[in-house]
Scaffold this active site. Structure first.
Site, PDB file in Angstrom:
ATOM      1  N   CYS A 381       0.824  -1.251   0.043  1.00 53.98           N
ATOM      2  CA  CYS A 381       0.043   0.202  -0.090  1.00 53.98           C
ATOM      3  C   CYS A 381       0.949   1.266   0.018  1.00 53.98           C
ATOM      4  O   CYS A 381       1.517   1.603  -0.947  1.00 53.98           O
ATOM      5  CB  CYS A 381      -1.083  -0.009   1.101  1.00 53.98           C
ATOM      6  SG  CYS A 381      -2.623   0.887   0.773  1.00 53.98           S
ATOM      7  N   HIS A 506      -3.650  -5.196   0.238  1.00 54.67           N
ATOM      8  CA  HIS A 506      -2.885  -5.788   1.685  1.00 54.67           C
ATOM      9  C   HIS A 506      -2.882  -7.166   1.476  1.00 54.67           C
ATOM     10  O   HIS A 506      -3.828  -7.835   1.867  1.00 54.67           O
ATOM     11  CB  HIS A 506      -3.704  -5.243   2.835  1.00 54.67           C
ATOM     12  CG  HIS A 506      -3.620  -3.601   2.986  1.00 54.67           C
ATOM     13  ND1 HIS A 506      -2.509  -3.088   3.749  1.00 54.67           N
ATOM     14  CD2 HIS A 506      -4.182  -2.717   2.514  1.00 54.67           C
ATOM     15  CE1 HIS A 506      -2.649  -2.010   3.949  1.00 54.67           C
ATOM     16  NE2 HIS A 506      -3.503  -1.607   3.012  1.00 54.67           N
ATOM     17  N   GLU A 508      -1.571  -9.378   3.270  1.00 57.11           N
ATOM     18  CA  GLU A 508      -1.249  -9.855   4.483  1.00 57.11           C
ATOM     19  C   GLU A 508      -2.703 -10.285   4.854  1.00 57.11           C
ATOM     20  O   GLU A 508      -2.634 -11.246   5.874  1.00 57.11           O
ATOM     21  CB  GLU A 508      -0.617  -9.007   5.558  1.00 57.11           C
ATOM     22  CG  GLU A 508      -1.248  -7.777   6.148  1.00 57.11           C
ATOM     23  CD  GLU A 508      -1.215  -6.555   4.966  1.00 57.11           C
ATOM     24  OE1 GLU A 508      -0.717  -6.744   3.777  1.00 57.11           O
ATOM     25  OE2 GLU A 508      -1.770  -5.423   5.497  1.00 57.11           O
TER      26      GLU A 508
END
Ligand code: GLN
Length: 527
Positions: A381, A506, A508
Site C-alpha cells: 500500500c 494488502h 497480509e
C-alpha cells in the site's frame, strides 16, 4: 438453531481473549461444527477506521470492505470456513447511531427510547443475525468486566441467555491467575472477584479459562471451581504458550470441545487437529532463520502490523525458516544514518502501509537501498506508493515527484484517480475491501500466484497516477498487475531486480498459518 457462546474477560485486558475464543472455535471446527465469530466493541467510534494504530492496533479489512477490529484477523486465521463480514464486528457507537436514526425516523412511535430495551434489543438483533446459518456463533465482548461502557452488551448477553435457554447459550469467561514470585504461588483471588463482578450483573460463567504465566496446581483449580460456582472440569488452564497456534491443542487436551458439544447436544466426530500440530511443529522446530527489516512508523507497537507479522510467520513455516522481524523507525532513519546498518544486515526489506507524511523519507531511503542493492523488497500500500515515488525521483529524475496526499507537487505520481477512473468505492472516498486484479505474465507476482486473476483487499485513497505509466515503465518499472479493465495499477515490480514486488492492496490480510500468502511465501524464499 444457532447456539451461542459468549466470551467475556476479567481482571485485566490483553489476556488474548480474541486468540482464545478463536482457538475454541478452531477445535469446534476441527470436529466438523460450523462456527462463526463476532466481536462487540464497547467504544463510541462507529468503527475503528479512524482510530490511530497506536490506539487500537491494526485495522483489519474484511472482503466486503468493513474496517474492523484486529481480532477479526485472528478469527479468519483460526477458522477455515468462516469469512468475516461487516456483520462480525460492531461497536457501541454503531448501535447507538442506529437507534438514534430510528428514533429520528419516528420508528419508536413517540415512546421514550432507553438503554433497556431499545439499545439491548438492537444489540441482540445484531448478535442473532451474525449467527445465521451457523451451528455455533461465538460472541466476544470487548473490554473487561466492570467497565461502564460494556454494560449494555453484558445486559444483552444476560437477556439472551434467558431467552435461549441453557442448551443454546453458554458463557465463557477469561481471567488472569497471577503468579506472585515472592510468595512462589499463583493467586486465585482476582478470578474470584472477577466472577463476583459478573454475578452482580446477573451472569454466571459456565466455563472459566484461566490465563497464567505458570501452571496452576490442581488444588487451585478446585479452589477456583468452588469459589466461582463453575464445574471443576470447566475450569480450563491456559498457561503462556510458545506460540498461539498451540492453544487449540491445549484447550482440546482439557476436553473443552467435549464439554461444549455435550452442553449443546451436538454429536460430532473427534477433533482432527493435525493441521495445527504441523503449524506448531513448523514454528518450533526450525533452526535456520532470515531477518526482515520492517521500516514503519508504528514500530514500538507490533500490534499495528499484526497481520503482516503473522503473514511473515506463516511464510516462514512454509520455507522452514524462522522469520525474525527487525523493526526500524522510519522517522529516525531520516536523521540517523547508523540505522542503515540493520538494513544492510537484513535479508529483505518490507515497507508496510500507512497514512500521513511522517516517516515517508526514511521509508524511501530503505526502498532505494533495496532497489539498488538487489535486496528482496515487499511494499504494501503506502509501501508501494513510496516505491513508485522513489523510482520516479531517483531513476526518472523527477526530483519533485510525490503523492498528492503529501504535497501539491507538479509531479503527483501518486494521485487521486477518481476523476479518471470510475471504481465504485465501498467506503466513500476510500477504496475498501476486495477487488479483482489481472496479473501480468512473466513477473515475480505471476510466479508466486500462478494465476492470471487474483482477488485482494484494499484500504487506501490514492493510486498510481496513470499519466506517468509510460515514463516510469520506459525506465524499468514493471506494471505487474492492474484492475481487469487495466484502469488502475495494483502491482509494480522493478525490472532486473531479483525480487521487488509492491502492491496497492494488502496481501497480509489473506494469509493463513496453514495456507501462507504466495507473495509473502516467495518474499521469504527470496530472503
Ligand atoms: N495513505 C495512502 C492512501 O490513502 C496509503 C494507505 C495505506 O497504506 N493503507 O492511499
Amino acid at each position: 438453531m444457532t447456539k451461542f457462546i459468549f466470551v467475556t474477560g476479567g481482571v485485566v485486558s490483553s489476556l488474548g481473549k480474541g486468540i482464545t475464543a478463536a482457538s475454541v472455535a478452531a477445535i469446534l471446527e476441527a470436529r466438523g461444527v460450523k462456527v462463526t465469530m463476532t466481536k462487540l466493541d464497547p467504544y463510541i467510534n462507529i468503527d475503528p477506521g479512524t482510530m490511530s494504530p497506536f490506539q487500537h492496533g491494526e485495522v483489519f479489512v474484511t472482503e466486503d470492505g468493513a474496517e474492523t477490529d484486529l481480532d477479526l484477523g485472528y478469527y479468519e486465521r483460526f477458522l477455515r470456513h468462516a469469512k468475516m463480514t461487516k456483520n462480525n464486528n460492531f461497536t457501541s457507537g454503531r448501535i447507538y447511531s442506529n437507534v438514534i436514526e430510528k428514533e429520528r425516523r419516528g420508528d419508536y412511535l413517540g415512546g421514550t427510547v432507553q438503554v433497556i430495551p431499545h439499545i439491548t434489543d438492537e444489540i441482540k438483533a445484531r448478535i442473532r443475525a451474525s449467527g445465521d446459518g451457523y451451528d455455533i456463533a461465538m460472541i466476544e465482548i470487548g473490554g473487561t468486566v466492570g467497565d461502564i461502557e460494556s454494560l449494555p452488551f453484558m445486559e444483552a448477553v444476560r437477556q439472551m441467555q434467558v431467552e435461549l435457554g441453557r442448551s443454546n447459550a453458554m458463557l465463557m469467561h477469561l481471567t488472569l491467575v497471577p503468579y506472585i514470585s515472592s510468595a512462589g504461588e499463583t493467586k486465585t483471588k482476582p478470578t474470584q472477584h472477577s466472577v463476583k463482578e459478573l454475578r452482580s450483573i446477573g451472569l454466571q460463567p459456565d466455563v472459566l479459562i484461566c490465563r497464567s504465566e505458570h501452571t496452576i496446581s490442581e488444588d487451585n483449580r478446585q479452589k477456583i471451581a468452588l469459589f466461582t460456582n463453575v464445574e471443576a472440569r470447566a475450569v480450563i488452564l491456559c498457561p503462556d504458550a510458545q506460540t498461539i497456534y498451540q492453544i487449540p491443542s491445549i484447550l482440546h487436551a482439557q476436553h473443552l470441545d467435549d464439554l461444549i458439544c455435550e452442553r449443546f447436544g451436538i454429536s460430532a466426530p473427534e477433533a482432527d487437529l493435525s493441521d495445527w500440530d504441523s503449524v506448531t511443529d513448523g514454528l518450533l522446530n526450525t533452526e535456520d532463520s532470515v531477518t526482515v527489516a520492517m521500516v514503519g512508523k508504528y514500530v514500538e507497537l507490533p500490534d499495528a502490523y499484526k497481520s503482516i507479522n503473522e503473514a511473515l510467520l506463516h511464510a516462514g513455516i512454509n520455507n522452514a525458516v524462522k522469520v525474525k522481524i527487525d523493526y526500524i523507525d522510519a522517522e529516525k532513519l531520516e536523521t540517523d544514518s547508523r540505522l542503515m546498518e540493520p538494513l544492510k544486515h537484513a535479508d529483505a526489506i518490507l515497507v508496510p502501509g500507512g497514512f500521513g507524511e511522517r516517516g515517508t523519507q526514511g521509508k524511501m531511503l530503505a526502498i532505494r537501498y533495496a532497489r539498488e542493492n538487489n535486496k528482496p523488497y515487499l511494499g504494501i500500500c503506502l509501501g508501494m506508493q513510496l516505491a513508485v515515488i522513489e523510482f520516479a525521483r531517483n531513476v526518472c529524475n523527477l526530483t519533485d515527484a510525490h503523492s498528492s496526499e503529501f504535497s501539491d507537487t507538479l509531479n503527483p505520481v501518486i494521485d487521486l484517480m477518481s476523476d479518471q477512473v470510475d471504481v465504485e468505492a465501498k467506503g466513500g472516498t476510500m477504496r475498501l475491501g476486495q477487488y479483482p486484479c489481472k496479473v501480468s505474465p512473466t513477473t515475480n507476482t505471476h510466479a508466486a500466484y500462478k494465476a492470471e486473476l487474483i482477488h485482494e483487499r484494499h484500504r487506501h485513497r490514492f493510486e498510481f497516477n496513470n499519466k506517468y505509466r509510460e515514463q516510469l515503465t520506459a525506465a524499468g518499472l514493471v506494471i505487474a498487475g492492474t484492475l481487469p479493465d487495466g484502469s488502475l495499477v495494483e502491482i509494480v515490480e522493478v525490472k532486473d531486480h531479483p525480487w521487488f514486488v509492491a502492491t496497492q492492496f494488502h496481501p497480509e490480510l489473506k494469509s493463513r498459518p496453514t495456507n501462507p500468502h504466495p507473495l509473502f511465501r516467495d518474499f521469504v524464499t527470496a530472503a
